[in-house]
Design a protein around this motif. Sequence first.
Motif, mmCIF file in Angstrom:
data_model
loop_
_atom_site.group_PDB
_atom_site.id
_atom_site.type_symbol
_atom_site.label_atom_id
_atom_site.label_comp_id
_atom_site.label_asym_id
_atom_site.label_seq_id
_atom_site.Cartn_x
_atom_site.Cartn_y
_atom_site.Cartn_z
ATOM 1 N N ARG A 108 1.296 25.240 59.960
ATOM 2 C CA ARG A 108 1.590 24.055 60.765
ATOM 3 C C ARG A 108 2.353 23.060 59.900
ATOM 4 O O ARG A 108 2.150 22.986 58.691
ATOM 5 C CB ARG A 108 0.310 23.422 61.318
ATOM 6 C CG ARG A 108 -0.493 24.354 62.219
ATOM 7 C CD ARG A 108 0.325 24.742 63.445
ATOM 8 N NE ARG A 108 -0.369 25.683 64.311
ATOM 9 C CZ ARG A 108 0.076 26.918 64.566
ATOM 10 N NH1 ARG A 108 1.172 27.366 64.001
ATOM 11 N NH2 ARG A 108 -0.582 27.700 65.388
ATOM 12 N N ASN A 109 3.227 22.251 60.528
ATOM 13 C CA ASN A 109 4.048 21.310 59.778
ATOM 14 C C ASN A 109 3.270 20.140 59.214
ATOM 15 O O ASN A 109 3.497 19.724 58.085
ATOM 16 C CB ASN A 109 5.166 20.730 60.651
ATOM 17 C CG ASN A 109 6.126 21.762 61.163
ATOM 18 O OD1 ASN A 109 6.294 21.883 62.360
ATOM 19 N ND2 ASN A 109 6.758 22.506 60.297
ATOM 20 N N LEU A 131 11.699 18.669 62.232
ATOM 21 C CA LEU A 131 11.757 18.235 60.838
ATOM 22 C C LEU A 131 12.984 18.829 60.150
ATOM 23 O O LEU A 131 13.243 20.033 60.259
ATOM 24 C CB LEU A 131 10.490 18.664 60.091
ATOM 25 C CG LEU A 131 9.177 18.159 60.677
ATOM 26 C CD1 LEU A 131 8.003 18.651 59.836
ATOM 27 C CD2 LEU A 131 9.175 16.644 60.790
ATOM 28 N N ASP A 145 13.327 22.488 58.643
ATOM 29 C CA ASP A 145 12.255 23.379 59.091
ATOM 30 C C ASP A 145 12.844 24.539 59.890
ATOM 31 O O ASP A 145 13.918 24.421 60.482
ATOM 32 C CB ASP A 145 11.262 22.594 59.953
ATOM 33 C CG ASP A 145 10.113 23.462 60.436
ATOM 34 O OD1 ASP A 145 9.351 23.947 59.582
ATOM 35 O OD2 ASP A 145 9.993 23.658 61.657
ATOM 36 N N VAL A 148 7.803 20.289 66.262
ATOM 37 C CA VAL A 148 6.898 20.036 65.135
ATOM 38 C C VAL A 148 5.525 20.556 65.535
ATOM 39 O O VAL A 148 5.115 20.418 66.691
ATOM 40 C CB VAL A 148 6.809 18.523 64.807
ATOM 41 C CG1 VAL A 148 5.793 18.242 63.708
ATOM 42 C CG2 VAL A 148 8.177 17.978 64.413
ATOM 43 N N MET A 167 5.784 28.621 53.406
ATOM 44 C CA MET A 167 5.467 27.226 53.644
ATOM 45 C C MET A 167 5.660 26.462 52.349
ATOM 46 O O MET A 167 5.381 26.970 51.266
ATOM 47 C CB MET A 167 4.030 27.077 54.137
ATOM 48 C CG MET A 167 3.733 27.793 55.444
ATOM 49 S SD MET A 167 4.736 27.286 56.843
ATOM 50 C CE MET A 167 4.195 25.629 57.129
#
Length: 139
Positions: free
Chosen positions: A61-62, A15, A18, A35, A1
């Motif tokens: 999580r984004n 995104l 991503d 997302v 991440m």
Amino acid sequence: MQSLHAVDAIAGEGLAGDRYQTGSGHWHPVESCQVTLLSADDMERAHRRLPVALDHGEHRRNLVITGMRTRALEGRRFRIGSVLFEYGKPRPPCGYINQVTGENMAKALGRNSGVCLLVLEGGRLQVGDTLSIIPPETT
């Protein structure tokens, strides 16, 4: 991440860069989301349940929002910055998160582990952008 100050969202994809948008990294196509979003409140609940570290993206999580729970977004459309999102579905944690964190993160997050979002209109997201719920259309 990786924490970013700003990122572009691409309509119908997610995104920019991503793993869901590029089709790379660890994820399952059936369970994928454009997302993922988690609230700070849900993170606090998880931390109270089990004292796991959540402050460096371990939740995977984004986006993280403050000021409301993700449950308040169910069935809604909303903007964050210039991006129009639609609530997709709850996003339960997968077992892989425990391999990455080395802790029982999936159990800590439980049912408050975030939601999947659809990107309806792309745009730019930046840290500090406001979330605005779109009122339902009236006829």
